[in-house]
Design an enzyme around this catalytic site. Structure first.
Site, mmCIF file in Angstrom:
data_model
loop_
_atom_site.group_PDB
_atom_site.id
_atom_site.type_symbol
_atom_site.label_atom_id
_atom_site.label_comp_id
_atom_site.label_asym_id
_atom_site.label_seq_id
_atom_site.Cartn_x
_atom_site.Cartn_y
_atom_site.Cartn_z
ATOM 1 N N LEU A 14 0.799 -1.052 0.568
ATOM 2 C CA LEU A 14 0.324 0.341 -0.195
ATOM 3 C C LEU A 14 1.173 1.265 -0.523
ATOM 4 O O LEU A 14 0.473 2.645 -0.476
ATOM 5 C CB LEU A 14 -0.749 0.267 0.389
ATOM 6 C CG LEU A 14 -1.805 0.711 1.787
ATOM 7 C CD1 LEU A 14 -2.807 1.505 0.088
ATOM 8 C CD2 LEU A 14 -2.817 0.741 2.314
ATOM 9 N N ASN A 83 3.010 4.453 7.432
ATOM 10 C CA ASN A 83 2.204 3.149 6.761
ATOM 11 C C ASN A 83 2.864 1.891 6.594
ATOM 12 O O ASN A 83 2.602 0.254 6.625
ATOM 13 C CB ASN A 83 2.332 3.233 5.046
ATOM 14 C CG ASN A 83 2.285 2.031 3.836
ATOM 15 O OD1 ASN A 83 0.956 0.978 4.183
ATOM 16 N ND2 ASN A 83 3.400 0.976 3.628
ATOM 17 N N SER A 134 -3.690 1.333 10.168
ATOM 18 C CA SER A 134 -3.795 0.353 11.358
ATOM 19 C C SER A 134 -4.237 -0.324 10.129
ATOM 20 O O SER A 134 -3.829 -1.255 8.842
ATOM 21 C CB SER A 134 -4.971 1.324 11.885
ATOM 22 O OG SER A 134 -4.989 -0.042 12.878
ATOM 23 N N TYR A 148 0.042 -8.455 16.526
ATOM 24 C CA TYR A 148 -0.417 -7.937 15.324
ATOM 25 C C TYR A 148 -1.447 -7.212 15.441
ATOM 26 O O TYR A 148 -1.551 -5.913 15.744
ATOM 27 C CB TYR A 148 -0.694 -8.862 14.420
ATOM 28 C CG TYR A 148 -1.034 -7.927 13.003
ATOM 29 C CD1 TYR A 148 -0.206 -6.959 12.002
ATOM 30 C CD2 TYR A 148 -2.609 -7.737 12.964
ATOM 31 C CE1 TYR A 148 -0.346 -6.270 11.792
ATOM 32 C CE2 TYR A 148 -2.856 -6.440 11.464
ATOM 33 C CZ TYR A 148 -2.199 -6.365 10.618
ATOM 34 O OH TYR A 148 -2.079 -5.226 9.463
ATOM 35 N N LYS A 152 -2.240 -2.778 16.807
ATOM 36 C CA LYS A 152 -3.469 -1.900 15.762
ATOM 37 C C LYS A 152 -4.162 -2.287 16.527
ATOM 38 O O LYS A 152 -4.639 -0.514 16.186
ATOM 39 C CB LYS A 152 -3.864 -2.592 14.289
ATOM 40 C CG LYS A 152 -2.884 -3.743 13.180
ATOM 41 C CD LYS A 152 -2.206 -1.980 12.892
ATOM 42 C CE LYS A 152 -0.941 -2.113 11.608
ATOM 43 N NZ LYS A 152 -0.310 -1.144 10.924
#
Length: 296
Positions: A14, A83, A134, A148, A152
């Protein structure tokens, strides 16, 4: 005046799409990556707009250097996009200490540290946009992704609190929460904890699902990047932005389940007040406090 973007993890996924979209829109971009040689396609196509920089988001020294170099080159930072990150799957008890530290340092501590390094410049400008990338996994828990998602969920809380701190300074904060997108998050970027017995039906299922190539994301990263570029110009951006139909449906379902659970246990919640308690939120100080928290 051309806006200046600072993007982490520009070389792939991304982050690559966001960098491409920002440059194509005419913005100046400090594009960062562990290996800035991976940004050659951008430097060749947009030589006058881009500043490629080496950045390991777990290194405070590199963070300070990258921000300073961006200010020296462009004079300001208008849009920060945190990011860089990666996923890991496994049972909570099975992760090694190094795996836990690496997740939190990259996916939570790094974005916090970079935000703290950029904020003084935005505060002096009395303007800025901060975009924390996120995940829908920062709103909904999934077996196998506990570490993980701990990062987040933490990033989402940081973003929400920060948004209320800095809005009077002309700085907007948005936590972007994508669902599945067609990047290498679930493939080449994914790592795994050692397998331990007992979790075959939960963590084991998720692991097999991901390793077996069964996860076919709906999301287009280029479309997500376009949405984020458009977001940077919106006068009233959201604090949370879910991306993807799959993620939207999951969040709606989870919200309904949480509401039902909350209402079921509300009598227990309310039973713990002190006998002489007054409703603090109905006092003048309480109303002011609630307004700050955005729950008036």
């Amino acid at each position: 005046m051309t806006k200046v973007w600072f993007i982490t993890g520009s070389a792939r996924g991304l982050g690559h799409s966001i960098t491409q979209a920002a440059l194509a829109a005419g913005y100046q971009v400090a594009a960062t990556a562990r290996n800035p040689e991976q940004l050659q396609e951008f430097t060749e196509k947009f030589p006058d707009q881009i500043l490629p920089l080496p950045l390991d988001v777990t290194s405070k020294e590199q963070i300070q250097q990258a921000v300073a170099q961006t200010i020296a080159r462009f004079g300001r930072i208008d849009v920060l996009v945190n990011n860089a990150g990666f996923g890991i799957t496994g049972a909570a008890e099975a992760f090694t200490d190094e795996q836990v530290r690496s997740q939190l340092e990259t996916n939570l501590y790094g974005p916090i540290e970079i935000t703290r390094a950029v904020l003084p410049h935005m505060r002096q400008q009395r303007s800025g946009r901060i975009v924390q990338i996120s995940s829908i996994g920062g709103r909904i828990g999934t077996p196998g992704l506990s570490i993980y998602q701990a990062a987040k969920f933490g990033l989402g809380g940081f973003a929400e609190s920060l948004s209320r701190e800095v809005l009077p300074l002309g700085i907007h904060v948005t936590c972007v929460e994508p669902g599945g997108f067609r990047t290498d998050w679930a493939s080449a970027s994914m790592s795994y904890a050692p397998v331990v017995e007992g979790y075959e039906g939960t963590v084991g299922f998720v692991t097999k699902f991901l390793k077996g190539g069964n996860f076919v994301p709906m999301g287009d990263p280029d479309k997500a990047a376009k949405a984020i570029v458009n977001l940077s110009e919106h006068a009233e951006p959201p604090v949370h932005l879910v991306l993807g139909s799959e993620a939207s449906a999951m969040l709606q379902q989870a919200s309904e389940m949480r509401k039902a659970e909350f209402e079921k246990w509300l009598p227990v919640s309310q039973s713990t007040d002190a006998d002489d308690a007054i409703d603090f939120l109905q006092t003048e100080a309480g109303k002011a406090y609630a307004k700050l928290k955005g729950v008036e």
